[in-house]
Design a protein around this motif. Structure first.
Motif, PDB file in Angstrom:
ATOM      1  N   VAL A  44      47.253  58.843 -84.321  1.00  0.00           N
ATOM      2  CA  VAL A  44      45.940  59.422 -84.595  1.00  0.00           C
ATOM      3  C   VAL A  44      44.788  58.479 -84.257  1.00  0.00           C
ATOM      4  O   VAL A  44      43.631  58.898 -84.185  1.00  0.00           O
ATOM      5  N   GLY A  45      45.098  57.186 -84.061  1.00  0.00           N
ATOM      6  CA  GLY A  45      44.015  56.252 -83.767  1.00  0.00           C
ATOM      7  C   GLY A  45      44.536  54.894 -83.354  1.00  0.00           C
ATOM      8  O   GLY A  45      45.752  54.643 -83.325  1.00  0.00           O
ATOM      9  N   TYR A  46      43.577  53.996 -83.047  1.00  0.00           N
ATOM     10  CA  TYR A  46      43.905  52.648 -82.620  1.00  0.00           C
ATOM     11  C   TYR A  46      43.020  51.662 -83.373  1.00  0.00           C
ATOM     12  O   TYR A  46      41.807  51.838 -83.481  1.00  0.00           O
ATOM     13  N   LEU A  47      43.658  50.632 -83.915  1.00  0.00           N
ATOM     14  CA  LEU A  47      42.947  49.589 -84.652  1.00  0.00           C
ATOM     15  C   LEU A  47      43.007  48.298 -83.848  1.00  0.00           C
ATOM     16  O   LEU A  47      44.089  47.874 -83.419  1.00  0.00           O
TER      17      LEU A  47
ATOM     18  N   SER B 215      37.802  45.587 -88.032  1.00  0.00           N
ATOM     19  CA  SER B 215      37.945  46.856 -88.753  1.00  0.00           C
ATOM     20  C   SER B 215      37.612  48.024 -87.835  1.00  0.00           C
ATOM     21  O   SER B 215      37.378  49.138 -88.284  1.00  0.00           O
ATOM     22  N   ASP B 216      37.601  47.764 -86.522  1.00  0.00           N
ATOM     23  CA  ASP B 216      37.214  48.786 -85.544  1.00  0.00           C
ATOM     24  C   ASP B 216      38.379  49.735 -85.272  1.00  0.00           C
ATOM     25  O   ASP B 216      39.455  49.316 -84.842  1.00  0.00           O
ATOM     26  N   ILE B 217      38.141  51.022 -85.517  1.00  0.00           N
ATOM     27  CA  ILE B 217      39.150  52.059 -85.307  1.00  0.00           C
ATOM     28  C   ILE B 217      38.560  53.145 -84.414  1.00  0.00           C
ATOM     29  O   ILE B 217      37.409  53.540 -84.579  1.00  0.00           O
ATOM     30  N   THR B 218      39.357  53.622 -83.459  1.00  0.00           N
ATOM     31  CA  THR B 218      38.960  54.761 -82.654  1.00  0.00           C
ATOM     32  C   THR B 218      40.019  55.851 -82.784  1.00  0.00           C
ATOM     33  O   THR B 218      41.214  55.565 -82.912  1.00  0.00           O
ATOM     34  N   LEU B 219      39.582  57.110 -82.764  1.00  0.00           N
ATOM     35  CA  LEU B 219      40.508  58.235 -82.809  1.00  0.00           C
ATOM     36  C   LEU B 219      41.269  58.324 -81.491  1.00  0.00           C
ATOM     37  O   LEU B 219      40.730  58.014 -80.420  1.00  0.00           O
TER      38      LEU B 219
END
Length: 218
Positions: A59-62, A67-71
């Motif tokens: 569902v996403g990438y960290l 603390s940066d997350i993208t869908l």
């Protein structure tokens, strides 16, 4: 620098196994409904759903050290699929739903210990009963096989937790609490300020809603 950890070690296996069985049963209901709706050309009728699919949805990438997350998917496309499933799946309910939002962020578990956890929120609205729904998910982190600077955030049966429903005028809507025993998201409440008639509770149909939320990610 963030040290982002997951509370998976403290999960109660028996409880999670029960949830898994319940959600698998929910998938069976949705799949059976799809077969009965051939005349309506239901867009998900041809999906082959199995336990492996349900346990490995990215569902996403960290990004490591942040603390940066993208869908991992287009938010509007996902919400469109979710809304269609909620409204079209064999009329398991006659209510009308509007898919509202999907978000993902890092949540502070213990700032003193620099302990954080990814949290995902999916919200939709029941127009018929005039109640909101918020599904809280805790994706697990899986090291990327291709980039050591990235963790894949993966959702399966065990990671979908509370389905909160109610009427809450706080901007956060129905929010969550964490179990003192496991650290998991496990309950719902309406934060202050709120109206006297506001309330939040766990939906009695949460396993069906969990199935719809997860199926829409496939």
């Amino acid at each position: 620098m963030y040290n982002i950890l997951k509370h998976s070690a403290m999960k109660t296996r028996t409880i999670m196994a029960t949830i898994a069985v319940a959600i698998i049963a929910g998938v069976s209901i949705f799949a059976a409904c799809s077969k009965e709706e051939k005349k309506n050309a239901h867009p998900f009728a041809q999906n082959k759903i199995n336990e492996a699919d349900l346990n490995e949805v990215t569902v996403g990438y960290l990004y490591s050290g942040t603390s940066d997350i993208t869908l991992a998917f287009d938010a509007q496309d996902y919400l469109d699929r979710l809304e269609q499933i909620l409204n079209d799946s064999c009329s398991w309910t006659t209510n009308t739903y509007i898919a509202e939002d999907v978000q993902i962020w890092t949540d502070t578990i213990d700032p003193a210990a620099s302990l954080y956890s990814p949290v995902m929120k999916v919200s939709f609205y029941d127009v018929t009963d005039e109640q909101g729904f918020t599904v809280y998910i805790e994706p697990r982190m899986v090291a990327s096989a291709y980039n050591t600077d990235i963790f894949n955030l993966v959702v399966g049966l065990d990671e979908i937790h509370s389905v909160c429903t109610g009427v809450c005028h706080n901007p956060k809507g129905c929010y969550y609490t964490r179990s003192a025993y496991s650290g998991q998201i496990d309950a719902c409440y309406c934060p202050d300020p709120h109206w006297q008639s506001d309330f939040c509770k766990i939906s009695v149909y949460q396993n069906l809603y969990k199935t719809a939320v997860l199926w829409s990610m496939l």
